[in-house]
Design a protein around this motif. Structure first.
Motif, PDB file in Angstrom:
ATOM      1  N   ASP A  10      51.451  52.437  48.491  1.00 27.74           N
ATOM      2  CA  ASP A  10      51.199  53.523  47.547  1.00 27.74           C
ATOM      3  C   ASP A  10      49.744  53.527  47.083  1.00 27.74           C
ATOM      4  OD1 ASP A  10      53.707  54.598  47.640  1.00 27.74           O
ATOM      5  OD2 ASP A  10      54.453  53.553  45.868  1.00 27.74           O
ATOM      6  N   SER A  11      49.119  52.341  47.045  1.00 27.02           N
ATOM      7  CA  SER A  11      47.735  52.270  46.597  1.00 27.02           C
ATOM      8  C   SER A  11      46.778  52.912  47.590  1.00 27.02           C
ATOM      9  CB  SER A  11      47.333  50.806  46.370  1.00 27.02           C
ATOM     10  OG  SER A  11      47.277  50.097  47.597  1.00 27.02           O
ATOM     11  N   LEU A  12      47.267  53.216  48.791  1.00 26.09           N
ATOM     12  CA  LEU A  12      46.421  53.816  49.820  1.00 26.09           C
ATOM     13  C   LEU A  12      46.506  55.338  49.835  1.00 26.09           C
ATOM     14  CD1 LEU A  12      47.267  51.332  52.724  1.00 26.09           C
ATOM     15  CD2 LEU A  12      45.349  51.217  51.120  1.00 26.09           C
ATOM     16  N   GLY A  39      38.639  52.355  34.774  1.00 27.53           N
ATOM     17  CA  GLY A  39      39.388  52.706  35.962  1.00 27.53           C
ATOM     18  C   GLY A  39      38.740  52.126  37.205  1.00 27.53           C
ATOM     19  N   TYR A  40      39.454  52.179  38.307  1.00 22.30           N
ATOM     20  CA  TYR A  40      39.001  51.548  39.553  1.00 22.30           C
ATOM     21  C   TYR A  40      37.618  52.051  39.981  1.00 22.30           C
ATOM     22  CZ  TYR A  40      38.994  50.332  44.543  1.00 22.30           C
ATOM     23  OH  TYR A  40      38.663  49.867  45.790  1.00 22.30           O
ATOM     24  N   GLU A  82      43.911  49.066  34.528  1.00 22.22           N
ATOM     25  CA  GLU A  82      43.760  50.093  35.557  1.00 22.22           C
ATOM     26  C   GLU A  82      43.494  49.486  36.928  1.00 22.22           C
ATOM     27  OE1 GLU A  82      44.591  53.197  34.907  1.00 22.22           O
ATOM     28  OE2 GLU A  82      45.063  52.343  32.941  1.00 22.22           O
ATOM     29  N   LEU A  83      42.766  48.380  36.962  1.00 26.07           N
ATOM     30  CA  LEU A  83      42.544  47.706  38.242  1.00 26.07           C
ATOM     31  C   LEU A  83      43.855  47.132  38.770  1.00 26.07           C
ATOM     32  CD1 LEU A  83      39.203  45.735  37.703  1.00 26.07           C
ATOM     33  CD2 LEU A  83      39.530  47.954  38.791  1.00 26.07           C
ATOM     34  N   SER A  84      44.615  46.493  37.905  1.00 27.31           N
ATOM     35  CA  SER A  84      45.896  45.928  38.342  1.00 27.31           C
ATOM     36  C   SER A  84      46.811  47.016  38.875  1.00 27.31           C
ATOM     37  CB  SER A  84      46.565  45.179  37.183  1.00 27.31           C
ATOM     38  OG  SER A  84      45.902  43.954  36.920  1.00 27.31           O
ATOM     39  N   ARG A  85      46.839  48.160  38.196  1.00 26.18           N
ATOM     40  CA  ARG A  85      47.719  49.240  38.642  1.00 26.18           C
ATOM     41  C   ARG A  85      47.208  49.906  39.914  1.00 26.18           C
ATOM     42  NH1 ARG A  85      48.276  50.461  32.779  1.00 26.18           N
ATOM     43  NH2 ARG A  85      50.344  49.735  32.189  1.00 26.18           N
ATOM     44  N   HIS A  86      45.922  49.816  40.167  1.00 25.30           N
ATOM     45  CA  HIS A  86      45.415  50.347  41.432  1.00 25.30           C
ATOM     46  C   HIS A  86      46.039  49.591  42.604  1.00 25.30           C
ATOM     47  CE1 HIS A  86      42.558  51.938  44.398  1.00 25.30           C
ATOM     48  NE2 HIS A  86      42.477  50.702  44.845  1.00 25.30           N
ATOM     49  N   PHE A  87      46.170  48.278  42.447  1.00 24.84           N
ATOM     50  CA  PHE A  87      46.746  47.465  43.516  1.00 24.84           C
ATOM     51  C   PHE A  87      48.259  47.303  43.383  1.00 24.84           C
ATOM     52  CE2 PHE A  87      42.305  46.088  43.156  1.00 24.84           C
ATOM     53  CZ  PHE A  87      41.892  46.231  44.478  1.00 24.84           C
ATOM     54  N   ARG A  88      48.787  47.488  42.186  1.00 23.01           N
ATOM     55  CA  ARG A  88      50.228  47.388  41.955  1.00 23.01           C
ATOM     56  C   ARG A  88      50.683  48.640  41.183  1.00 23.01           C
ATOM     57  NH1 ARG A  88      48.976  43.769  44.837  1.00 23.01           N
ATOM     58  NH2 ARG A  88      49.523  41.564  44.684  1.00 23.01           N
ATOM     59  N   PRO A  89      50.733  49.787  41.849  1.00 20.95           N
ATOM     60  CA  PRO A  89      51.125  51.015  41.145  1.00 20.95           C
ATOM     61  C   PRO A  89      52.469  50.851  40.444  1.00 20.95           C
ATOM     62  CG  PRO A  89      50.299  51.529  43.339  1.00 20.95           C
ATOM     63  CD  PRO A  89      50.432  50.036  43.282  1.00 20.95           C
ATOM     64  N   GLY A  90      52.546  51.406  39.239  1.00 21.41           N
ATOM     65  CA  GLY A  90      53.776  51.320  38.474  1.00 21.41           C
ATOM     66  C   GLY A  90      53.917  50.063  37.654  1.00 21.41           C
ATOM     67  N   LEU A  91      52.916  49.184  37.670  1.00 25.09           N
ATOM     68  CA  LEU A  91      52.986  47.947  36.895  1.00 25.09           C
ATOM     69  C   LEU A  91      53.136  48.286  35.420  1.00 25.09           C
ATOM     70  CD1 LEU A  91      52.722  44.859  37.511  1.00 25.09           C
ATOM     71  CD2 LEU A  91      50.316  45.062  36.874  1.00 25.09           C
ATOM     72  N   GLU A 124      46.580  40.276  42.145  1.00 27.49           N
ATOM     73  CA  GLU A 124      45.982  41.520  42.621  1.00 27.49           C
ATOM     74  C   GLU A 124      44.491  41.583  42.317  1.00 27.49           C
ATOM     75  OE1 GLU A 124      47.459  42.349  38.417  1.00 27.49           O
ATOM     76  OE2 GLU A 124      48.150  41.242  40.191  1.00 27.49           O
ATOM     77  N   LEU A 125      44.051  40.907  41.248  1.00 33.82           N
ATOM     78  CA  LEU A 125      42.627  40.881  40.908  1.00 33.82           C
ATOM     79  C   LEU A 125      41.889  39.779  41.656  1.00 33.82           C
ATOM     80  CD1 LEU A 125      42.812  41.480  37.035  1.00 33.82           C
ATOM     81  CD2 LEU A 125      42.577  43.151  38.872  1.00 33.82           C
TER      82      LEU A 125
END
Length: 755
Positions: A27-29, A387-388, A419-428, A441-442
């Protein structure tokens, strides 16, 4: 693969951990257009999906060491698109009944796939066909059972496809983020690589676990060091500062007793000061960024390297590469080179080049970057909220530049980045946001993966509440290493923390692969410094080397930098110059934040100020608070009597000018630092600006105008050293020009501070 709610992210991440490979959420892609459509409840078209599926396949194809990727891949044609890029892909279909799936999607929050789309996904789903490499696992059972079934199915599928066990094909060392000993920043030769491998092979399990720890040495006695080294086999140490001779002897003894040479760390953020009591204070980071001459930072690094190397240190917890965006942040207000990524990159490189002239490795800090939040992670978890895209343009730019410049290690802050964490783990979910020290993820996806950092990662101090509030100590100790840190900074209780780390390995929280990858990085850093080539008696210089510490040459550098960096923030009333010939009688006020954990006299600097003013020809009248006068034996004084005595109509008849010198410090005890006056409505507050010319001088924090906006003349001198105070007084008198610069943070986003 599977529809929304089947657990692709949860199960995928756990399977990846077991296999020892990276996990990536497909999803992050998605491009932002796809995300927007799904968030609006609009199903994607195939035209939307094809570019995304090509990207998914490319990611799988590029991961030569193995990768677990979560992607819905509902139709055969979608899976074919992925296989076109990555033919060896094995599909794991997480299957569940409509009832189970609906219950799970309705229970989720913060994800862009609303439950209403479940029906359309089930209608689209095409089951795996006989000629597709893959397996189906039922998600109805507990998570551990689903993971176990998935691993068994993967093993069978890979064995059938390539004729070898799954762990040999997918989970062996050599995955994407394993250390490359031959590459930067280690650049080891064959002999050094051999030393790393043979040393690792020779270690017992307890010795391996011990290498993960950096001890804070709270005692100089040989008995204490014997206990630390014999019982816990630490990989590094950071000593308690003291006189240079005592520190050097302490380090010499420690190196002589350690089976593997130690990384010996210091905090040379300001030069040699802070590493030993008699080290040279050259400049703060902010000071080194407060003049056009970028070589100030290089010379600060040079003095830091020479003086700490003389002690026997080989590892600098510097430079600081945070960006001071938020003026309320007083954690890094003096410890950041400035408020733009450009000034931080320029000065950090200069510092690194200067200290690297000595046999020293650097640990830049504090990833993912301080300066957005106003809080101090020593006492609470703080957050970088960018944000990312914005992070990449700012902090990410700094880290990319410094990694490319050769920095050897990175200290991780107990700083969350939602926001960085959610970029790699959407829905966190918000509750699952962790400080970077606990966020794979970071550390893995971002720092190792996207930024390409091959060096050593260490935690910030583990007693900091920014970490300890996140989870139980027994869990967080091994979790930092499992997440991607290679070394753990400081025991809280040595017996407990060592056992927690050992238990974490034995229970599988820390995999064998993760442990050995961390150990190779630790040993590689030691080998890159040439520690493996030296006799134990040569790891620490002779006593004669201490002559450079606090030397006249280094003090001269400090004086030159002090003269260059004293900054006139404002003089809107044109009070300057103030000279003895025109303003003989000076009322002198001193402001401090009170005693801190160092137990040093917070107003000791006032003696230096008074002495320098008198040498310059001024007549100095030192103000004393009610508490100071009571401590001196005076009776019958209180804050009201002091106010009535000080604030009289003849103030201007008694004094020609007022000087206020503020040296307000605070560290790890409060979330933010502001001026605290001695009493309510204290007599030292600059009410007198309307009576006589008043000059306010900050010797530390740059944000004091928010508390004294009424002063018309404000100077930032950066430090309470003799050199800085002497230079400031000379400039107040007009003997030399102000050369220092400052950024907009000094005005604290308030109009009245500029008046």
């Amino acid at each position: 693969m599977g529809v929304s709610g089947c657990g692709k992210t949860t199960i995928g991440d756990l399977v990846a951990r077991e296999l020892g490979v990276q996990f990536l959420d497909g999803d992050s892609l998605h491009p932002v257009e796809n995300v927007a459509k799904m968030a609006a409840g609009t199903p994607l078209t195939d035209e939307d999906r094809w570019p995304w599926l090509a990207t998914v396949g490319s990611e799988l194809a590029a991961a030569t060491g193995g990768l677990v990727l979560a992607c819905s891949a509902l139709r055969r044609s979608y899976r074919d698109a992925i296989r076109a890029q990555a033919p060896d892909t094995v599909f794991l279909h997480l299957h569940g009944s409509k009832e189970v799936l609906r219950a799970r999607t309705e229970g989720r929050s913060g994800h862009f796939m609303p439950p209403a789309l479940l029906e359309s996904q089930l209608a689209t789903l095409e089951a795996l066909e006989a000629d597709e490499a893959g397996i189906v696992v039922d998600i109805a059972g507990p998570v551990n059972q689903v993971v176990a079934d998935a691993l068994a199915g993967i093993a069978a599928a890979v064995t059938a496809a390539v004729g070898s066990p799954a762990r040999g094909a997918i989970g062996t060392p050599g995955r994407q983020f394993d250390v490359d000993l031959l590459a930067a920043p280690f650049n080891l030769d064959d002999a050094a690589v051999t030393w790393v491998n043979t040393t690792l092979e020779s270690m017992t399990l307890e010795e391996k676990i011990g290498q993960l720890f950096i001890n804070h040495n709270n005692d100089y006695s040989p008995e204490y060091l014997d206990g630390v080294l014999e019982n816990f086999h630490v990989g590094g140490m950071r000593y308690r500062p003291g006189p240079s001779a005592a520190v050097q002897e302490h380090i010499r003894y420690a190196q002589s007793k350690s089976k593997v040479p130690l990384l010996v760390a210091s905090n040379p953020e300001m030069g040699g000061a802070g590493s030993c009591d008699d080290g040279t204070f050259v400049a703060t980071h902010l000071q080194a960024g407060s003049h056009p001459d970028k070589s100030i930072a290089r010379r600060m690094g040079q003095v830091a390297g020479v003086e700490t190397a003389a002690l026997g240190c080989n590892w600098a917890f510097a430079p600081i590469v945070d960006i001071h965006y938020n003026w309320r942040n007083t954690v890094i207000s003096t410890r950041a080179f400035g408020n733009t990524p450009e000034i931080v990159v320029e000065r950090a490189k200069e510092y690194f080049d200067g200290i690297s002239e000595s046999p020293t490795a650097c640990a830049m800090k504090h990833f993912p970057g301080d300066g957005m939040d106003e809080r101090d992670q020593h006492v609470v978890t703080s957050h970088n909220t960018l944000g990312y895209d914005d992070w990449n343009k700012t902090y990410g730019h700094v880290y990319r530049e410094m990694i490319g410049h050769g920095v050897q290690s990175i200290m991780i802050g107990h700083i969350g980045a939602p926001e960085l964490s959610r970029h790699f783990r959407p829905g966190l979910a918000d509750k699952d946001i962790r400080p970077a020290t606990l966020a794979p993820e970071l550390l893995q996806d971002l720092l190792r993966g996207e930024l390409g950092f091959n060096g050593l990662i260490l935690t910030d101090a583990s007693q900091m509440i920014g970490l300890t509030q996140a989870m139980r100590r027994k869990d967080l100790v091994p979790a930092t290493i499992a997440a991607g840190c290679d070394m753990f900074l400081f025991f809280r209780n040595a017996d407990e923390d060592f056992q927690y780390m050992l238990d974490g390995y034995k229970s599988g929280v820390i995999t064998e692969q993760r442990l050995h990858d961390a150990l190779r990085r630790i040993l590689a850093l030691k080998a890159s410094l040439g520690l493996h080539l030296k006799d134990r008696n040569e790891l620490v210089p002779p006593v004669e080397a201490l002559a450079v510490i606090g030397s006249d040459a280094h003090r001269a550098i400090a004086a030159e930098i002090a003269d260059k960096t004293v900054a006139l923030v404002k003089d809107t009333a044109h009070n300057l110059p103030i000279r003895p010939e025109t303003h003989q009688r000076i009322r002198l006020y001193g402001i401090s934040g009170g005693p801190d954990f160092t137990m040093a006299d917070p107003l000791a600097y006032l003696d230096t100020v008074k002495d320098e003013l008198e040498k310059a020809g001024f007549e100095v009248h030192l103000f004393k608070t009610a508490a100071q006068r009571e401590a001196a034996g005076e009776t019958g004084v209180n804050f009201m009597s002091i106010i009535s005595e000080e604030a009289t109509g003849d103030y201007a008849d008694k004094y020609d000018a007022a000087f206020v010198f503020a040296n307000v410090k605070g560290f790890a005890q409060e979330a933010a630092i502001r001026i605290k006056w001695s009493t309510p409505m204290a007599a030292e507050i600059p009410w007198y600006v309307t009576e006589v010319p008043t000059v306010f001088v900050s010797l530390n924090q740059p944000n004091h105008l928010i508390d004294v906006p009424m002063v018309k003349t404000a100077i930032h001198a950066h430090a309470g050293t003799v050199e800085a105070i002497r230079a400031t007084i000379g400039k107040i008198m007009g003997n030399s020009e102000f050369q220092g610069t400052f950024n907009e943070n000094v005005f604290c986003d308030s109009f009245d501070t500029r008046l």
